[in-house]
Write an enzyme that holds these catalytic residues in place. Structure first.
Site, PDB file in Angstrom:
ATOM      1  N   ASP A  59       0.848  -1.198   0.000  1.00 38.51           N
ATOM      2  CA  ASP A  59       0.000   0.000   0.000  1.00 38.51           C
ATOM      3  C   ASP A  59       0.884   1.248   0.000  1.00 38.51           C
ATOM      4  O   ASP A  59       1.748   1.399   0.856  1.00 38.51           O
ATOM      5  CB  ASP A  59      -0.915  -0.013   1.232  1.00 38.51           C
ATOM      6  CG  ASP A  59      -2.119   0.879   1.033  1.00 38.51           C
ATOM      7  OD1 ASP A  59      -1.941   2.067   0.695  1.00 38.51           O
ATOM      8  OD2 ASP A  59      -3.254   0.385   1.191  1.00 38.51           O
ATOM      9  N   SER A 110      -6.920   4.051  -1.504  1.00 39.53           N
ATOM     10  CA  SER A 110      -6.797   2.590  -1.603  1.00 39.53           C
ATOM     11  C   SER A 110      -8.130   1.931  -1.942  1.00 39.53           C
ATOM     12  O   SER A 110      -8.148   0.835  -2.497  1.00 39.53           O
ATOM     13  CB  SER A 110      -6.268   2.013  -0.292  1.00 39.53           C
ATOM     14  OG  SER A 110      -4.998   2.525  -0.032  1.00 39.53           O
ATOM     15  N   GLU A 337      -1.385  -7.947   1.826  1.00 35.70           N
ATOM     16  CA  GLU A 337      -1.127  -6.504   1.788  1.00 35.70           C
ATOM     17  C   GLU A 337      -0.115  -6.064   2.844  1.00 35.70           C
ATOM     18  O   GLU A 337      -0.267  -6.369   4.029  1.00 35.70           O
ATOM     19  CB  GLU A 337      -2.429  -5.718   2.048  1.00 35.70           C
ATOM     20  CG  GLU A 337      -2.198  -4.212   1.913  1.00 35.70           C
ATOM     21  CD  GLU A 337      -3.262  -3.336   2.589  1.00 35.70           C
ATOM     22  OE1 GLU A 337      -3.992  -3.837   3.450  1.00 35.70           O
ATOM     23  OE2 GLU A 337      -3.320  -2.147   2.246  1.00 35.70           O
ATOM     24  N   ASP A 342       2.153   2.692   3.493  1.00 36.92           N
ATOM     25  CA  ASP A 342       1.325   3.885   3.283  1.00 36.92           C
ATOM     26  C   ASP A 342       1.119   4.656   4.578  1.00 36.92           C
ATOM     27  O   ASP A 342       1.308   5.868   4.630  1.00 36.92           O
ATOM     28  CB  ASP A 342      -0.024   3.439   2.720  1.00 36.92           C
ATOM     29  CG  ASP A 342      -1.091   4.518   2.805  1.00 36.92           C
ATOM     30  OD1 ASP A 342      -1.131   5.366   1.897  1.00 36.92           O
ATOM     31  OD2 ASP A 342      -1.870   4.521   3.781  1.00 36.92           O
ATOM     32  N   HIS A 385      -1.087   2.765  -5.123  1.00 36.31           N
ATOM     33  CA  HIS A 385      -0.848   4.161  -5.509  1.00 36.31           C
ATOM     34  C   HIS A 385       0.526   4.545  -5.009  1.00 36.31           C
ATOM     35  O   HIS A 385       1.087   3.866  -4.133  1.00 36.31           O
ATOM     36  CB  HIS A 385      -1.906   5.103  -4.915  1.00 36.31           C
ATOM     37  CG  HIS A 385      -2.048   4.970  -3.425  1.00 36.31           C
ATOM     38  ND1 HIS A 385      -1.130   5.510  -2.548  1.00 36.31           N
ATOM     39  CD2 HIS A 385      -2.963   4.328  -2.661  1.00 36.31           C
ATOM     40  CE1 HIS A 385      -1.499   5.212  -1.306  1.00 36.31           C
ATOM     41  NE2 HIS A 385      -2.598   4.483  -1.341  1.00 36.31           N
ATOM     42  N   HIS A 433      -1.174  10.936  -0.726  1.00 35.11           N
ATOM     43  CA  HIS A 433      -0.857  10.032  -1.838  1.00 35.11           C
ATOM     44  C   HIS A 433      -0.457  10.894  -3.036  1.00 35.11           C
ATOM     45  O   HIS A 433      -0.815  12.066  -3.110  1.00 35.11           O
ATOM     46  CB  HIS A 433      -2.083   9.215  -2.258  1.00 35.11           C
ATOM     47  CG  HIS A 433      -2.645   8.364  -1.164  1.00 35.11           C
ATOM     48  ND1 HIS A 433      -3.846   7.704  -1.291  1.00 35.11           N
ATOM     49  CD2 HIS A 433      -2.169   8.057   0.073  1.00 35.11           C
ATOM     50  CE1 HIS A 433      -4.087   7.022  -0.185  1.00 35.11           C
ATOM     51  NE2 HIS A 433      -3.095   7.226   0.653  1.00 35.11           N
TER      52      HIS A 433
HETATM   53 ZN    ZN Z   1      -2.954   6.220   2.420  1.00 33.88          ZN
END
Ligand code: ZN
Length: 477
Positions: A59, A110, A337, A342, A385, A433
């Protein structure tokens, strides 16, 4: 060290693009000219069907985040496990605007990106496998649901809450990602069980009878169901009634037997692997070395690699346990994941971010090892991302003007200084992001389909085709 790295490059009989000779004495890593890979790549193309698919999703793991982790851990010329897959491409990561789906939202979250790779259909930020712009219950069919209907066993593993956006896009449908437990349904009225809907993400995951669910988020599953036949039970009680064994720590996971296993290893997100100082505005702190081994030292939680190994084991060996009434087919679909790459980028914490990336990479190694002995396995390693961290020049002592954002200088294991800057927001204001394309790498049957520049939604088609779940003509959007 040198031998160890050399071994990595022999995976799948293909050297990575650039072989590495680590020079411990000089503290440097040095690239050497690679051999011609044309024949090896031709041999690696496998257009046949896959029995298993393991999707590894970092992530927020854009090119920058991967490079930061690689530089720190194995050096600029070194290679992580995720760098060793034979086929690599990039895919686009945009979302659509909720109020006008003809318009693009260039920076995805996400939930929308996950909906893209899980269903083949783009949606707007915040939606979990539900159609953009819809007011009622509007589910989009996911790759996990298709796999389950075909009789494959299915698993969902994460270091975040199991009800967070990425795992949720596979086994739940809601109009807003915040609707994680039965008490969190404020933004999702049509989905409430008391309104005849399918309920929160936690309820739907359990009602889907996903064979293996491992991650955090115990507090969501401790909430009480407010409608339908299970009204008055907690989601955990409902899960037990549906045949789940619930485990709470690494030893419980090691001992768990099917038919279904629900691992809830933390009330919230799972504990972090490494720690260190966050990035800061100027004046910057002295260069830091990250503190490793925190999760193992302080908690009883399993690592992502341990969860991956156990999930594969349970999916391989448990008898047919999926919700499908159809004859059980051999094989499985598993999503793994690395969620806090992230989350730690949002809070400008490079050591924690790197530690989570390395833990994710160790999980990828588990998958690659499995694929070596089970060649009908499609392995995919990608991200949802990109994120905010950038490798920038190391600030000099005499540097007069402060830079924007927050910055940290890390002393890498090869002995150099690396400055990481987070400047999509003012320091301490939750970094954003970013909207660039991200890497997608693959090994095994159908893996060559990730090469070039594809759309995030094409990943759904690649996985579905590999598992024989959709006709060839059903393209992505
Ligand atoms: Zn995030």
């Amino acid at each position: 060290m040198i031998r160890h790295r050399a071994r990595r490059h022999r995976m799948f009989g293909i050297a990575a693009a650039v072989a590495t000779i680590g020079s411990a004495a000089a503290g440097l890593s040095m690239a050497v000219t690679p051999a011609d890979q044309s024949d090896a790549l031709r041999r690696a193309i496998d257009g046949g069907p896959a029995r298993n698919v393991i999707l590894f999703l970092g992530d927020g793991m854009g090119d920058s985040e991967m490079t930061i982790a690689r530089n720190y851990q194995v050096g600029a010329g070194g290679r992580l496990w995720m760098d060793t897959l034979p086929f690599t491409g990039a895919y686009t990561t945009y979302a659509l605007q909720e109020r006008d789906p003809r318009r693009v939202d260039y920076v995805t979250d996400s939930a929308a990106s996950g909906t893209g790779w899980a269903t083949g259909v783009r949606t707007s930020n915040g939606r979990v496998s539900s159609a953009v712009g819809s007011a009622g219950v509007a589910p989009l069919v996911t790759i996990l649901e298709l796999a389950q209907r075909a009789g494959l066993r299915v698993g969902n593993v994460t270091t975040s809450e199991l009800t967070d956006a990425t795992p949720a896009v596979l086994d739940a449908h809601v109009n807003d990602r915040s609707c994680q437990g039965p008490a969190d349904m404020k933004a999702c009225a049509p989905y409430r069980k008391s309104n005849g809907g399918p309920g929160s993400i936690a309820e739907q995951s359990v009602d889907h009878l996903v064979d293996v669910l491992l991650g955090g988020g115990r507090r969501r599953f401790a909430q009480t169901i407010e409608g339908g036949p299970d009204r008055g039970k907690t989601v955990m009680e409902s899960a037990e009634a549906k045949g789940y064994t619930i485990v709470y720590d690494a030893s419980g996971l090691a001992a768990a037997r099917g038919p279904r296993v629900l691992g809830l290893f933390n009330d919230g997100n799972m504990s972090l692997e490494w720690t260190g100082q966050p990035a800061s505005p100027a004046p910057y702190r002295a260069p830091q070395t990250c503190l490793e081994g925190r999760r193992a030292l302080l908690t009883n939680e399993p690592s992502l690699a341990e969860m991956t190994a156990r999930a594969i084991d349970l999916l391989q060996n448990a008898r047919g346990t999926s919700g499908s009434p159809s004859a059980v087919r051999r094989g499985f679909f598993l999503q793994v994941e690395g969620a806090s790459i992230d989350k730690q980028a949002h809070v400008e914490s490079p050591c924690q971010q790197i530690g989570e990336t390395i833990a994710f990479d160790q999980a990828v190694k588990v998958g690659l090892d499995f694929a070596r002995s089970h060649p009908q396995t499609l392995i995919i390693v990608t991200a949802d991302h990109a994120h905010s961290g950038q490798i920038v020049p190391v600030p000099s002592a005499s540097e007069a003007s402060a830079r924007p954002g927050a910055l940290s200088v890390l002393l890498t294991k090869e002995g150099s200084q690396m400055a990481v800057s987070y400047a999509t927001r003012a320091p301490g204001r939750a970094q954003d992001h970013t909207g660039s394309q991200v890497r997608i790498a693959a090994a095994g049957p159908q893996a060559a389909n990730v090469v070039g520049l594809t759309n995030q939604t094409d990943l759904f088609t690649t996985m579905a085709r590999a598992l024989g779940l959709v006709p060839e003509a059903a393209g992505s959007r």
